[in-house]
Design an enzyme around this catalytic site. Structure first.
Site, mmCIF file in Angstrom:
data_model
loop_
_atom_site.group_PDB
_atom_site.id
_atom_site.type_symbol
_atom_site.label_atom_id
_atom_site.label_comp_id
_atom_site.label_asym_id
_atom_site.label_seq_id
_atom_site.Cartn_x
_atom_site.Cartn_y
_atom_site.Cartn_z
ATOM 1 N N GLU A 267 -3.110 104.176 115.496
ATOM 2 C CA GLU A 267 -1.914 103.770 116.238
ATOM 3 C C GLU A 267 -1.044 104.975 116.581
ATOM 4 O O GLU A 267 -0.456 105.041 117.666
ATOM 5 C CB GLU A 267 -1.109 102.751 115.427
ATOM 6 C CG GLU A 267 -1.836 101.448 115.138
ATOM 7 C CD GLU A 267 -2.241 100.718 116.402
ATOM 8 O OE1 GLU A 267 -1.530 100.862 117.435
ATOM 9 O OE2 GLU A 267 -3.265 100.010 116.388
ATOM 10 N N ASP A 345 -8.917 106.602 118.493
ATOM 11 C CA ASP A 345 -9.887 106.638 117.388
ATOM 12 C C ASP A 345 -10.148 108.066 116.940
ATOM 13 O O ASP A 345 -10.197 108.366 115.737
ATOM 14 C CB ASP A 345 -11.213 105.996 117.818
ATOM 15 C CG ASP A 345 -11.208 104.484 117.654
ATOM 16 O OD1 ASP A 345 -10.268 103.955 117.038
ATOM 17 O OD2 ASP A 345 -12.147 103.839 118.159
#
Length: 416
Positions: A267, A345
């Site tokens: 995030e 990611d």
């Protein structure tokens, strides 16, 4: 002109239904394959859940199509005939609120079935009738108070400016930014119970992670999401001074510290890569296009609906036809979003480790019963996140060789 919009809605309905049928057939075939990412039991459950959701989506699409025909055939004109109010602002508020409430009531059976039947069947929903009623009443009050103010505001702009759609866009876009800023505060005060993390060690690790990236927030909170649903999630809520890290209590319970930090690292990747600003910008562009189109509709469209091109009618037409534009813009927006997810990611795996992130994603998939395979057309239209198979591949893991027991049972020491 009305015919063009009707044809566009028919195409939207046809594409929407076709993708659902393709997804159902694809998942039925994939269900027979060797399980990947999920264990055998959850692989079958996830496939069944995916199929049932799409079947309900097909029925819902047919239902919405019928409502669409009824609204444009006589519903809007009938509602107009019974709401005889001289005040332009008041008529817009009453008309649009009535339109929205009627649609909500007509769609309520699908919401009840999804919440109390489908999601309970697969072990997700913990919703009780009393909590559902309380949530509904609170949501209705917020909508009637603030929604009415927004409707009145946009109606005033439509009635006051020749190029109203430019000012209307600025007004609504500002409201959306304000809602995003206040969202966690509203959730805290009216719906959820936000608490400071009881795990002081985890809170310290998260704060260190936030400091390392330069993310300033008003705190790290756990929310009692499990009273409604068992699925795992986390998010960064709010803007500016209201920014906060929110962890579902289900996530805190199921993930190790390292896995939680890997999820938050992902995030934070969105924050570091400027995805939040980019998404706001994309949303602004899309909304501007919407306002430009609906702000320049010809009078003949409203005559075809037996309405006058007044604020109440313009807003209603916007609400009816905007899903068409949203659907056909969705592939482009989803493509951009999937690209951002890969980058997040990579960032998250560098903050923690790839093994931690893969372990967390495996647990999320298993707990949320997310079926790992989908039809390419379905992915093209609906997937804002890349399929897990592709995400693992980018992280250097072959899903066919993943040892689920290793990831489910091994505890990793977090090293900074």
């Amino acid at each position: 002109m009305l015919e063009i919009f009707v044809i566009a809605y028919c195409l939207y309905f046809a594409f929407n239904t076709y993708t659902s049928f393709m997804q159902i057939g694809y998942v039925k075939d994939a269900k027979k394959l060797k399980p990947i990412i999920l264990d055998s039991r959850k692989y079958e459950e996830a496939a069944n859940y995916s199929i049932e959701k799409e079947k309900m989506a097909i029925v819902s699409s047919f239902y919405d199509f019928i409502l669409f025909i009824l609204w444009i055939g006589f519903g809007l004109s009938f509602l107009d005939s019974i709401i005889q109010i001289d005040s332009m602002l008041l008529k817009a508020v009453v008309f649009v609120n009535s339109f929205i409430i009627i649609n909500w009531v007509l769609g309520l059976p699908f919401e009840l079935y999804s919440t109390f039947k489908l999601n309970k069947k697969y072990g997700f929903s913990n919703m009780t009738p009393s909590l559902f009623i309380k949530d509904t009443i609170k949501t209705a009050l917020l909508f009637l108070i603030f929604g009415s103010l927004v409707i009145a505001g946009i109606s005033f702009i439509i009635n006051s400016f020749a190029m109203w759609w430019i000012w209307g866009f600025a007004f609504i876009f500002s409201i959306i930014i304000l809602i995003n800023m206040l969202y966690p505060v509203i959730r805290d005060k009216m719906f959820d119970k936000f608490e400071k993390l009881k795990d002081e060690e985890l809170e310290k690790k998260i704060e260190n992670l936030l400091d390392e990236v330069g993310f300033k927030s008003s705190g790290v909170f756990s929310v009692d999401a499990s009273k409604r649903d068992n699925r795992l999630n986390a998010y960064f809520g709010g803007l500016g001074a209201t920014k906060r890290v929110v962890l579902f209590d289900t996530l805190v319970e199921k993930l190790t510290h390292n896995e939680l930090l890997a999820v938050l690292g992902h995030e934070l990747g969105h924050f570091k890569n400027g995805d939040i600003i980019k998404n706001i910008g994309i949303m602004g562009v899309v909304m501007f296009v919407f306002f430009a189109i609906f702000g320049n509709l010809p009078e003949e469209l409203f005559l075809g609906l037996k309405l006058h091109s007044e604020p109440y009618a313009i807003i209603a037409v916007f609400l009816i036809f905007s899903p068409i534009l949203s659907f056909f813009l969705m592939p482009l927006i989803s493509l951009i979003s999937r690209h951002n997810e890969y980058a997040a990611d990579e960032f998250g795996s560098n903050l923690a480790t790839k093994e931690d992130l893969v372990s967390a994603l495996l647990k999320l998939a298993n707990e949320n019963k997310s079926f790992p395979l989908s039809h390419p057309l379905y992915i093209f239209f609906y997937y804002s996140h890349p399929p897990l198979v592709e995400r693992f591949k980018e992280l250097g893991y072959d899903v066919n060789n993943l040892d689920l027991n290793k990831f489910n049972n091994k505890e990793f020491d977090y090293v900074r």
